[in-house]
Design a protein around this motif. Structure first.
Motif, PDB file in Angstrom:
ATOM      1  N   VAL A  58       0.732  33.832 -19.183  1.00  0.00           N
ATOM      2  CA  VAL A  58      -0.414  34.998 -18.637  1.00  0.00           C
ATOM      3  C   VAL A  58      -1.270  35.246 -20.148  1.00  0.00           C
TER       4      VAL A  58
ATOM      5  N   GLU B 112      -4.507  37.189 -19.332  1.00  0.00           N
ATOM      6  CA  GLU B 112      -5.280  38.304 -19.072  1.00  0.00           C
ATOM      7  C   GLU B 112      -5.004  38.677 -17.377  1.00  0.00           C
ATOM      8  N   ILE B 113      -5.146  39.886 -17.051  1.00  0.00           N
ATOM      9  CA  ILE B 113      -4.604  40.263 -15.566  1.00  0.00           C
ATOM     10  C   ILE B 113      -5.882  41.211 -15.251  1.00  0.00           C
TER      11      ILE B 113
ATOM     12  N   ALA C  63       0.862  43.233 -12.065  1.00  0.00           N
ATOM     13  CA  ALA C  63       0.643  43.869 -13.430  1.00  0.00           C
ATOM     14  C   ALA C  63       2.226  43.792 -13.616  1.00  0.00           C
ATOM     15  N   ALA C  64       2.859  44.405 -12.973  1.00  0.00           N
ATOM     16  CA  ALA C  64       4.240  44.635 -13.354  1.00  0.00           C
ATOM     17  C   ALA C  64       5.245  43.432 -13.513  1.00  0.00           C
ATOM     18  N   LYS C  65       4.909  42.702 -12.789  1.00  0.00           N
ATOM     19  CA  LYS C  65       5.859  41.394 -12.463  1.00  0.00           C
ATOM     20  C   LYS C  65       5.159  40.279 -13.407  1.00  0.00           C
ATOM     21  N   TYR C  66       3.964  40.260 -14.004  1.00  0.00           N
ATOM     22  CA  TYR C  66       3.498  39.094 -14.759  1.00  0.00           C
ATOM     23  C   TYR C  66       3.012  39.787 -16.019  1.00  0.00           C
ATOM     24  N   PRO C  67       3.621  40.423 -16.798  1.00  0.00           N
ATOM     25  CA  PRO C  67       3.084  40.949 -18.238  1.00  0.00           C
ATOM     26  C   PRO C  67       2.436  39.994 -18.935  1.00  0.00           C
ATOM     27  N   LEU C  68       1.497  40.392 -19.870  1.00  0.00           N
ATOM     28  CA  LEU C  68       0.732  39.630 -20.770  1.00  0.00           C
ATOM     29  C   LEU C  68       1.851  38.727 -21.789  1.00  0.00           C
ATOM     30  N   GLU C  69       1.474  37.442 -22.147  1.00  0.00           N
ATOM     31  CA  GLU C  69       1.934  36.470 -22.810  1.00  0.00           C
ATOM     32  C   GLU C  69       3.346  36.028 -22.221  1.00  0.00           C
ATOM     33  N   SER C  70       3.557  36.407 -21.160  1.00  0.00           N
ATOM     34  CA  SER C  70       4.892  35.920 -20.484  1.00  0.00           C
ATOM     35  C   SER C  70       4.755  34.528 -20.034  1.00  0.00           C
TER      36      SER C  70
ATOM     37  N   HIS D  99       5.683  31.497 -17.329  1.00  0.00           N
ATOM     38  CA  HIS D  99       6.198  31.420 -15.916  1.00  0.00           C
ATOM     39  C   HIS D  99       5.817  29.860 -15.487  1.00  0.00           C
TER      40      HIS D  99
END
Length: 622
Positions: free
Chosen positions: A400, A402-403, A339-346, A348
């Motif tokens: 990203v 949704e998580i 969750a911290a490494k892959y925030p929403l709308e980022s 990759h």
């Protein structure tokens, strides 16, 4: 209900009985007869009788003899019908009276004999043990065939006997002995002493068996899992016997294990879904999803048979004695920081690891995968398999969306890394812009035109032509044609572009009838004469005046009184912008003129005739 023997056999029995009775009577050489004569009659008296009287008496004796024979025959025939004969479909005892041509001839009594192949007297893989004089049980299928022999079967008798025995064993949950003698799809066939059972491949052993050759023909115990006599189905298990014998050993080993415990084991077998690890007398399943945090396509990528591995006991089922093991549980979980490494709308970069019908899995890092659903792969390719958009091992940029940490799921989007082509089109082509494109598809409701950005615009049937019906106008187009059209609407949310071909030249109908209203009188030109009326033209727009609207007088409602090129005044009865038609009527114009003349030059009580009124009106016009 016992079936009566065939009539031919009964008749034969009756005839034999009659012959025996005849032979028992001394001096009887002809048909049985019982004739009484007067005791004082002498041979001389009989010779003195008239010839006619002698003949009559002889006929009487013959008739009585025949009548007595028929009565005896009928009585014996009925007696044979009432004999207690065996029921077809039952097991009867018989005696082997001969062996010839690979068959045993068996006398089952009741004047019936049948033949049975010798192979029916042997178990699978054994030689038949049968000789003349042996008493055997056979199954009576039919009392008589076309050759007059009974149709019998030893194999079916053994089967009936075996079924009775097996049903009792099944009810008492007892083991039964049998031998594997054949291989079928999904398993093996087992002979249970006359009845054939099915042994599924999964029930042969506690582990998958690669070679079942050593087990063929070996007498061994089985457990009946299911049986249905009506359908003739029996399912047995050898594995249940083996598991039962190992239950005590397994219980002891399992009693020393606890969930969460780390133990060493040896890889005994590898399958597509995981590996079986021997923990010292009991096997545990190491599922492929518990081998590593990353995706493992096949367990052989990580493990090999005979390898010693360190595993953690995840779950122990005390009832089934099944143990679930894990290796990744001994490693750090990468999902703790997702969750911290892959925030929403980022955005990759990831690698495509698997492609399915519903989307593609993209690995962001070892142990962390996200799903790009097929609906999030392309703005324009809606009904295309994901394999035609991306390929395995391809590196792609994803966003990203949704998580879900609880379900360990990441939803990714591929199309979100690119601009929406409908937004781009709406910005560059506002309504009223003229565009050009190729006809991509023709449907029953319009044309699809290829636009910039790999998107399509649609020309509805109603937007093809001002003059022709849409169904007729669409016949003028074919795939591959390059056409021009006007953008009439762009709906970004619904991803729709509406085009119009007929709007290229403007709206001729609106221009032609812009000042014409209902009730107006216009001058039209006759362009065609038809049986139902006349076709006229006004400012380039075609209309039709029906026969009934040609005149208020029925005698004048004749199309032939007009000629092509005539100028005619007609009253507008309707202006239909949707169908682009003008409703015209000469009759309505005449009625309106008459009404106007009456109102202007006369009244209903003036006494003036219609001719006077019209005359005055005409003078006024002059």
């Amino acid at each position: 209900m016992p079936r009566r023997p065939c009539i031919r056999a009964s008749v034969n029995k009756a005839n034999k009985a009659i012959e025996q009775k005849r032979s028992s009577r001394v001096g009887t050489t002809g048909p049985l007869c019982f004739v009484t004569r007067p005791t004082n009659e002498t041979p001389q008296d009989r010779r003195r009788q008239p010839h006619g009287q002698k003949t009559a008496k002889k006929e009487t004796r013959d008739h009585m003899a025949q009548h007595t024979s028929m009565e005896e025959f009928e009585a014996l025939l009925n007696e044979s019908f009432e004999m207690d004969t065996p029921e077809e479909g039952s097991v009867v005892k018989g005696k082997v009276i001969a062996i010839e041509a690979g068959q045993a001839i068996i006398d089952v009594g009741y004047k019936m004999e049948g033949r049975v192949d010798l192979k029916e007297f042997a178990n699978p893989g054994e030689t038949p043990d049968i000789s003349v004089g042996d008493e055997v049980e056979v199954f009576l299928r039919s009392a008589e065939n076309s050759r007059g022999e009974a149709v019998i079967s030893r194999e079916m008798a053994r089967r009936e006997e075996a079924w009775d025995r097996l049903e009792k064993a099944y009810a008492d949950e007892e083991r039964v002995d049998g031998a594997i003698f054949g291989r079928v799809k999904g398993g093996f066939t087992v002979d249970l002493g006359g009845a054939v059972a099915f042994l599924p491949g999964s029930q042969v052993d506690v582990r998958p068996v690669r070679d079942a050759g050593p087990l063929m023909g070996l007498k061994q115990p089985f457990q009946i899992l299911k049986m249905d006599r009506r359908r003739g189905n029996i399912v047995v298990s050898r594995r249940a016997i083996l598991e039962e014998s190992r239950a005590e050993q397994r219980a002891e080993v399992i009693g020393n294990l606890t969930e969460g415990q780390t133990v060493d084991g040896v890889v005994k077998n590898i399958t597509e879904y995981g590996a079986f690890v021997d923990l010292g007398g009991v096997d545990g399943l190491l599922h492929v999803t518990d081998m590593a945090w990353r995706r493992v396509n096949h367990p052989s990528e990580i493990l090999s048979i005979g390898e010693t591995v360190k595993v953690q006991v995840i779950k122990i089922n005390k009832d089934t004695h099944r143990i679930s093991l894990g290796m990744k549980q001994l490693q750090e979980d990468p999902w703790d920081v997702v969750a911290a490494k892959y925030p929403l709308e980022s955005v990759h970069t990831g690698r495509v690891t698997n492609i399915t019908d519903y989307g593609a899995f993209v690995e962001l890092e070892p142990g962390v995968e996200g799903l790009v659903h097929v609906s999030e792969m392309s703005w324009t390719k809606k009904n295309v398999h994901p394999g035609k958009i991306v390929s395995t091992s391809q590196e792609v940029e994803v966003m990203v969306l949704e998580i879900d940490g609880a379900k360990r799921r990441v939803s990714l989007g591929l199309k979100q890394t690119m601009r929406n082509p409908w937004e781009v089109f709406a910005e560059t082509h506002p309504e009223g812009t003229e565009v050009e494109g190729e006809v991509k598809n023709i449907t029953e409701f319009g044309l699809f035109i290829g636009m910039e950005g790999d998107i399509d615009g649609m020309v509805h049937l109603s937007d093809l032509s001002w003059d022709e019906r849409g169904e007729d106008a669409i016949q003028n187009y074919k795939k591959g044609d390059v056409v021009r059209a006007i953008v009439s609407e762009v709906d970004v949310e619904k991803e729709r572009i509406s085009l119009s071909i007929k709007a290229l030249g403007g709206d001729k109908f609106s221009e032609a009838v812009g000042g014409v209203k209902r009730g107006s009188v216009i001058t039209v030109t006759v362009t065609a004469i038809e049986d139902g009326g006349i076709e006229v033209e006004y400012e380039g727009m075609k209309s039709f005046i029906r026969r009934s609207d040609l005149s208020r007088d029925r005698s004048e409602q004749r199309p032939e009184r007009f000629s092509v090129g005539d100028k005619v005044d007609a009253r507008v009865t309707n202006v239909d912008a949707k169908t682009r038609k003008l409703g015209l009527s000469i009759k309505a114009r005449e009625i309106a003129e008459e009404k106007e003349a009456v109102e202007q030059y006369g009244s209903s009580d003036s006494g003036a005739s219609l001719g006077d009124i019209l005359g005055a009106a005409l003078k006024g016009d002059k």
